[in-house]
Write a protein that holds these residues in place. Structure first.
Motif, PDB file in Angstrom:
ATOM      1  N   ALA A 195       0.830  -1.203   0.000  1.00 42.93           N
ATOM      2  CA  ALA A 195       0.000   0.000   0.000  1.00 42.93           C
ATOM      3  C   ALA A 195       0.869   1.259   0.000  1.00 42.93           C
ATOM      4  O   ALA A 195       0.611   2.199  -0.762  1.00 42.93           O
ATOM      5  CB  ALA A 195      -0.928  -0.006   1.212  1.00 42.93           C
ATOM      6  N   LEU A 196       1.901   1.270   0.836  1.00 42.57           N
ATOM      7  CA  LEU A 196       2.802   2.428   0.871  1.00 42.57           C
ATOM      8  C   LEU A 196       3.549   2.567  -0.449  1.00 42.57           C
ATOM      9  O   LEU A 196       3.789   3.686  -0.932  1.00 42.57           O
ATOM     10  CB  LEU A 196       3.784   2.304   2.025  1.00 42.57           C
ATOM     11  CG  LEU A 196       3.210   2.371   3.439  1.00 42.57           C
ATOM     12  CD1 LEU A 196       4.318   2.154   4.467  1.00 42.57           C
ATOM     13  CD2 LEU A 196       2.501   3.685   3.692  1.00 42.57           C
ATOM     14  N   GLY A 197       3.914   1.446  -1.046  1.00 45.40           N
ATOM     15  CA  GLY A 197       4.628   1.492  -2.309  1.00 45.40           C
ATOM     16  C   GLY A 197       3.828   2.160  -3.408  1.00 45.40           C
ATOM     17  O   GLY A 197       4.393   2.849  -4.267  1.00 45.40           O
ATOM     18  N   ALA A 198       2.517   1.966  -3.367  1.00 48.12           N
ATOM     19  CA  ALA A 198       1.659   2.581  -4.376  1.00 48.12           C
ATOM     20  C   ALA A 198       1.322   4.030  -4.047  1.00 48.12           C
ATOM     21  O   ALA A 198       1.000   4.808  -4.941  1.00 48.12           O
ATOM     22  CB  ALA A 198       0.367   1.770  -4.515  1.00 48.12           C
ATOM     23  N   ALA A 199       1.404   4.406  -2.766  1.00 40.76           N
ATOM     24  CA  ALA A 199       0.935   5.729  -2.342  1.00 40.76           C
ATOM     25  C   ALA A 199       2.049   6.732  -2.074  1.00 40.76           C
ATOM     26  O   ALA A 199       1.800   7.939  -2.071  1.00 40.76           O
ATOM     27  CB  ALA A 199       0.085   5.580  -1.068  1.00 40.76           C
ATOM     28  N   VAL A 200       3.268   6.238  -1.825  1.00 39.21           N
ATOM     29  CA  VAL A 200       4.360   7.120  -1.401  1.00 39.21           C
ATOM     30  C   VAL A 200       5.524   6.967  -2.373  1.00 39.21           C
ATOM     31  O   VAL A 200       6.106   5.880  -2.473  1.00 39.21           O
ATOM     32  CB  VAL A 200       4.820   6.786   0.032  1.00 39.21           C
ATOM     33  CG1 VAL A 200       5.942   7.712   0.471  1.00 39.21           C
ATOM     34  CG2 VAL A 200       3.643   6.869   1.000  1.00 39.21           C
ATOM     35  N   PRO A 201       5.913   8.008  -3.090  1.00 41.77           N
ATOM     36  CA  PRO A 201       7.015   7.896  -4.046  1.00 41.77           C
ATOM     37  C   PRO A 201       8.384   8.022  -3.389  1.00 41.77           C
ATOM     38  O   PRO A 201       8.509   8.321  -2.207  1.00 41.77           O
ATOM     39  CB  PRO A 201       6.761   9.078  -4.999  1.00 41.77           C
ATOM     40  CG  PRO A 201       6.088  10.098  -4.127  1.00 41.77           C
ATOM     41  CD  PRO A 201       5.249   9.318  -3.143  1.00 41.77           C
ATOM     42  N   ARG A 202       9.420   7.767  -4.146  1.00 42.62           N
ATOM     43  CA  ARG A 202      10.832   8.067  -3.880  1.00 42.62           C
ATOM     44  C   ARG A 202      11.494   7.225  -2.812  1.00 42.62           C
ATOM     45  O   ARG A 202      12.511   6.599  -3.063  1.00 42.62           O
ATOM     46  CB  ARG A 202      11.035   9.568  -3.526  1.00 42.62           C
ATOM     47  CG  ARG A 202      12.521   9.967  -3.448  1.00 42.62           C
ATOM     48  CD  ARG A 202      12.704  11.399  -2.949  1.00 42.62           C
ATOM     49  NE  ARG A 202      12.214  11.643  -1.618  1.00 42.62           N
ATOM     50  CZ  ARG A 202      12.863  11.267  -0.502  1.00 42.62           C
ATOM     51  NH1 ARG A 202      14.004  10.609  -0.560  1.00 42.62           N
ATOM     52  NH2 ARG A 202      12.350  11.556   0.678  1.00 42.62           N
ATOM     53  N   VAL A 203      10.973   7.174  -1.581  1.00 40.49           N
ATOM     54  CA  VAL A 203      11.689   6.528  -0.481  1.00 40.49           C
ATOM     55  C   VAL A 203      11.784   5.020  -0.690  1.00 40.49           C
ATOM     56  O   VAL A 203      10.933   4.397  -1.317  1.00 40.49           O
ATOM     57  CB  VAL A 203      11.017   6.814   0.879  1.00 40.49           C
ATOM     58  CG1 VAL A 203      11.148   8.280   1.260  1.00 40.49           C
ATOM     59  CG2 VAL A 203       9.548   6.383   0.863  1.00 40.49           C
ATOM     60  N   ARG A 204      12.853   4.440  -0.129  1.00 38.70           N
ATOM     61  CA  ARG A 204      12.948   2.982  -0.092  1.00 38.70           C
ATOM     62  C   ARG A 204      11.940   2.461   0.930  1.00 38.70           C
ATOM     63  O   ARG A 204      11.691   3.090   1.961  1.00 38.70           O
ATOM     64  CB  ARG A 204      14.356   2.545   0.295  1.00 38.70           C
ATOM     65  CG  ARG A 204      15.422   3.042  -0.668  1.00 38.70           C
ATOM     66  CD  ARG A 204      16.697   2.221  -0.617  1.00 38.70           C
ATOM     67  NE  ARG A 204      17.217   2.004   0.724  1.00 38.70           N
ATOM     68  CZ  ARG A 204      18.231   1.185   1.006  1.00 38.70           C
ATOM     69  NH1 ARG A 204      18.808   0.505   0.052  1.00 38.70           N
ATOM     70  NH2 ARG A 204      18.660   1.049   2.246  1.00 38.70           N
ATOM     71  N   LEU A 205      11.381   1.283   0.650  1.00 45.66           N
ATOM     72  CA  LEU A 205      10.402   0.650   1.528  1.00 45.66           C
ATOM     73  C   LEU A 205      10.876  -0.766   1.831  1.00 45.66           C
ATOM     74  O   LEU A 205      11.244  -1.513   0.919  1.00 45.66           O
ATOM     75  CB  LEU A 205       9.022   0.621   0.870  1.00 45.66           C
ATOM     76  CG  LEU A 205       8.395   2.002   0.670  1.00 45.66           C
ATOM     77  CD1 LEU A 205       7.411   1.998  -0.475  1.00 45.66           C
ATOM     78  CD2 LEU A 205       7.716   2.452   1.954  1.00 45.66           C
ATOM     79  N   GLY A 206      10.872  -1.128   3.126  1.00 42.63           N
ATOM     80  CA  GLY A 206      11.410  -2.431   3.468  1.00 42.63           C
ATOM     81  C   GLY A 206      10.664  -3.128   4.578  1.00 42.63           C
ATOM     82  O   GLY A 206       9.939  -2.510   5.366  1.00 42.63           O
ATOM     83  N   SER A 207      10.850  -4.424   4.650  1.00 43.76           N
ATOM     84  CA  SER A 207      10.331  -5.248   5.746  1.00 43.76           C
ATOM     85  C   SER A 207      11.433  -5.371   6.793  1.00 43.76           C
ATOM     86  O   SER A 207      12.592  -5.610   6.464  1.00 43.76           O
ATOM     87  CB  SER A 207       9.935  -6.636   5.233  1.00 43.76           C
ATOM     88  OG  SER A 207      10.990  -7.223   4.474  1.00 43.76           O
TER      89      SER A 207
END
Length: 293
Positions: free
Chosen positions: A60-72
């Motif tokens: 969900a964050l990947g689709a809504a928030v650009p630019r930043v890296r997203l991780g588990s």
């Protein structure tokens, strides 16, 4: 030194999204999400506290928030078959346009396994299983087909398509055990993560360097990341997890210590930052102190 935020998944999704969007807008580098289904058991813990699921929040964050890296931070290996998790990770990397950090660990939280009837083996077997999973992730995410015959998992001419956008997808391993886990990190990780104040991180990083030497692997090939609870201005609570700060000056000093010892990324759990506008102001202060460190 990169700076990332770790919003707790016990809060409503709209609050998590607010934190992630503020991080993106103000220049933070990443957002991490924990892989848990319930609060850890113990005094002061609410056994019925809500907990959003990690992979869904990341997507969900990947689709809504650009630019930043997203991780588990980090997927527990015991919860899902590694082939299933490999496909989830590849999909997350496509959803984020190549911004996903695939954080994994051996699994540990007892009450989740007890309540859901998921096996939690003794530590040796758990680490043995984790090593097999890492072999599978390296195979499925980085080669065309994977055949693997281990004690715990078996794959036959298996595919994982599409492959991640990133080649290779970075694998982050969470853990600080000095007898075996750091040796696993030395062999398989692109990124290492653990909890600790600067002195602890410096010590464990040196232990990791030793394992890298025995593996004949360049220690610089593994990025070093760490987290501690942060108090921007106020008394430091007595908690099992490491806590830093207490004042902006004290916090800036500790951030400078992490940076001077070569830490690649510091991750800030948001648990002690307050809520709403107070939390966003605390994030701005931490960002400014990190840039000045």
């Amino acid at each position: 030194m990169r700076l990332s935020i770790w919003p707790g998944t016990s809060q409503p999704y709209d609050d998590i999204l607010e934190v992630a969007r503020h991080a993106e807008a103000t220049g933070w580098d990443g957002v991490y999400v924990a892989d848990h289904f319930m609060a850890n058991a113990g005094p002061g813990r609410d056994p019925l506290a809500p907990m959003l699921e990690c992979a869904t929040v990341v997507a969900a964050l990947g689709a809504a928030v650009p630019r930043v890296r997203l991780g588990s931070l980090v997927y527990g290996n015991t919860y899902r078959h590694p082939a299933v998790l490999a496909n989830m990770a590849a999909t997350a990397d496509h959803v984020t346009g190549g911004r996903f950090v695939f954080g994994v660990g051996a699994g540990w939280q007892v009450n989740e396994h007890e309540q859901y009837g998921i096996e939690l083996p003794p530590v040796k077997q758990r680490l043995d299983r984790f090593v097999e999973a890492l072999e599978i992730w390296h195979g499925l995410l980085r080669t065309e087909r994977t055949t693997f015959a281990g004690e715990y998992y078996r794959l036959t001419d298996a595919v994982c398509e599409p492959k991640p956008v990133q080649r290779p997808l970075p694998i982050l391993i969470g853990g600080g055990g000095e007898q075996r886990m750091l040796g696993i990190v030395a062999k398989y990780a692109d990124i290492w993560n653990t909890w600790g104040r600067p002195d602890v991180i410096a010590h464990k990083s040196a232990v990791l360097d030793g394992f890298c030497a025995r593996q004949e692997r360049d220690p610089k090939a593994i990025e070093r990341t760490a987290q501690a609870l942060v108090v921007v201005d106020g008394p430091l609570p007595d908690l099992p997890a490491p806590v830093i700060g207490g004042s902006p000056a004290a916090l800036g000093d500790v951030l400078g210590q992490y940076k001077s010892q070569g830490l690649d990324e510091f991750i800030v759990p948001d648990g002690l930052l307050g809520t709403g506008a107070e939390r966003l102001k605390a994030m701005d202060t931490i960002l400014a102190l990190t840039r000045a460190a």
